[in-house]
Enzyme design. Structure first.
Site, PDB file in Angstrom:
ATOM      1  N   LYS A   2       0.840  -1.194   0.000  1.00 34.26           N
ATOM      2  CA  LYS A   2       0.000   0.000   0.000  1.00 34.26           C
ATOM      3  C   LYS A   2       0.869   1.236   0.000  1.00 34.26           C
ATOM      4  O   LYS A   2       1.945   1.241   0.601  1.00 34.26           O
ATOM      5  CB  LYS A   2      -0.859   0.024   1.268  1.00 34.26           C
ATOM      6  CG  LYS A   2      -2.058   0.926   1.152  1.00 34.26           C
ATOM      7  CD  LYS A   2      -3.129   0.211   0.402  1.00 34.26           C
ATOM      8  CE  LYS A   2      -4.345   0.998   0.153  1.00 34.26           C
ATOM      9  NZ  LYS A   2      -5.343   0.188  -0.566  1.00 34.26           N
ATOM     10  N   VAL A  57     -19.298   0.131  -6.831  1.00 35.77           N
ATOM     11  CA  VAL A  57     -19.612  -1.215  -6.346  1.00 35.77           C
ATOM     12  C   VAL A  57     -21.129  -1.399  -6.232  1.00 35.77           C
ATOM     13  O   VAL A  57     -21.707  -2.354  -6.757  1.00 35.77           O
ATOM     14  CB  VAL A  57     -18.938  -1.478  -4.976  1.00 35.77           C
ATOM     15  CG1 VAL A  57     -19.334  -2.832  -4.425  1.00 35.77           C
ATOM     16  CG2 VAL A  57     -17.417  -1.392  -5.112  1.00 35.77           C
TER      17      VAL A  57
END
Ligand code: NAD
Length: 370
Positions: free
Chosen positions: A77, A181
């Site tokens: 990340k 989503v």
């Protein structure tokens, strides 16, 4: 080193890097977690207030998501400091500087996350090439446009519905967050006969027990309007959405929105986690005690990262969608079965499944985590 000793464990992280470049204003942190399975994939988050430990937690979540999905990738990340809404010219300079500063860190494949998009990935491709989530013209698979995560989530729900012993056709569902989503999972569910009875976005929420037309709502959203501007439905508050009676309740917006103080209000059989960490651990335990199926994020919403990995390995969009379907269905069935047999919450079943796979990979290495 002091910081590492607070959270390093048997799985990593293997590297934490601070990068800085004063001319551009670049300040960023890279955490490369466990890369025993292969180079890490995990997005670049542009934010003002994420610390090393949080960046590590996000990297670890990617390790588990990637390994559970059987991808030849570890977890990583990046947090790059800045306001994601900054002027585009400034953002481009910072992102290009970030790419150049990570040019030689081959254990990390750059990818988009909150505050970065496919245009940012195109700048990175131009600088160093090692990136996923680029625009279609540059060979990318437009995962939000095709609904890769929503497709996986739909498949996970379909398996869970079967497991619970009712039919998807005619089943009711609610969605919190009608974005990349939420709208796609709603679309796949309604195309297969399920009925959306409640939905919210950042402005408000609506409910209609007779059903809300998903396609019409997508058109409303495409005009930059809120769900509350959709006609045939009753407007409710965002927090009231949780108590809308339905068979499947889908958080697809923000973390920690189901917690100790509102989990009792859910009137559903299945919670399908589209968002990352939408339930607190206490809320997940409560759902387990009550026999409500709670599909964990890193199994149910893995469609996006599977798609990104497929793009990296040169697969087509069709191949990526097939892979998502197969993997998410298999993993959902596996954890449902395991949770039943071992009498453990679905998240515990998912974590054991991912950790066992990772430990098997690590056992083949001279150095355990890389
Ligand atoms: P998005 O920005 O496209 O959509 C988010 C939606 O949530 C928007 O409609 C917004 O209006 C709504 N929203 C914001 N605050 C809300 C609130 N308080 N109540 C109700 N709705 C609210 O984002 P997305 O890409 O759809 O991501 C949603 C979640 O899913 C995030 O947690 C993200 O980390 C996670 N996720 C996304 C992907 C992906 O492929 N996009 C993959 C895995 C996980």
């Amino acid at each position: 080193m002091e910081e590492l000793s607070r959270f390093a464990d048997e799985f990593g992280p293997t590297k934490i890097l601070h990068v800085y470049e004063p001319n551009s204003g670049l300040k960023a942190i890279l955490v490369v977690d466990n890369v025993a399975a292969g180079p890490s994939i995990g997005g670049i988050r542009m934010a003002q207030d994420v610390n090393v430990e949080e960046c590590f937690r996000l990297a670890r979540a990617m390790t588990m998501k990637n390994v559970a999905a059987g991808l030849p990738h570890g977890g990583g990340k990046v947090v790059v400091y800045g306001d994601p809404k900054m002027e585009k010219k400034k953002k481009e300079i910072i992102i290009r500087a970030l790419a150049c500063s990570l040019r030689d860190i081959s254990e990390y494949i750059l990818a988009p996350d909150m505050g970065t998009n496919e245009e940012c990935m195109a700048w990175i491709k131009d600088e160093i090439g090692r990136v996923v989530g680029v625009p279609a013209e540059l060979g990318g698979i437009p995962l939000d446009e095709i609904g890769a995560t929503g497709w996986g989530l739909y498949n996970s729900i379909d398996v869970a519905v079967n497991y619970c012993g009712f039919a998807l056709s005619g089943a009711t569902f609610s969605v919190q967050g009608f974005g990349a989503v939420g709208k796609h999972v709603a679309d796949f569910l309604s195309a297969n006969g399920a009925i959306m009875v409640g939905v919210s976005d950042s402005v408000g929420a609506i409910v209609n027990p007779e059903g809300i037309n998903v396609q019409e709502l997508i058109q409303v959203k495409e005009q930059n309007k809120s769900v509350v501007e959709y006609g045939p439905a009753e407007t409710i508050t965002q927090s009231e959405l949780i108590s809308v009676q339905c068979d499947v309740w889908i958080p697809a917006a923000r973390p920690d929105i189901i917690h100790d103080n509102n989990v009792q209000d859910l009137r559903t059989k299945i919670v399908a986690q589209g968002a990352n960490i939408p339930c607190t651990p206490g809320a997940e335990n409560y759902l387990f005690q009550k026999g409500i199926v709670c599909l964990p994020d890193f199994i149910a919403n893995a469609g996006g990262v599977i798609c990104a990995a497929m793009e990296y390995h040169g697969a087509s969009q069709k191949q990526a969608m097939e892979e998502i379907e197969q993997t998410v269905r298999h993993n959902t069935a596996h954890i449902l079965d395991r949770s039943d047999k071992e009498k453990i919450p679905l998240r515990t079943a998912a974590e054991r499944f991912a950790q066992e796979r990772l430990l098997r990979i690590m056992a083949t290495k001279r150095w355990s985590v890389f």
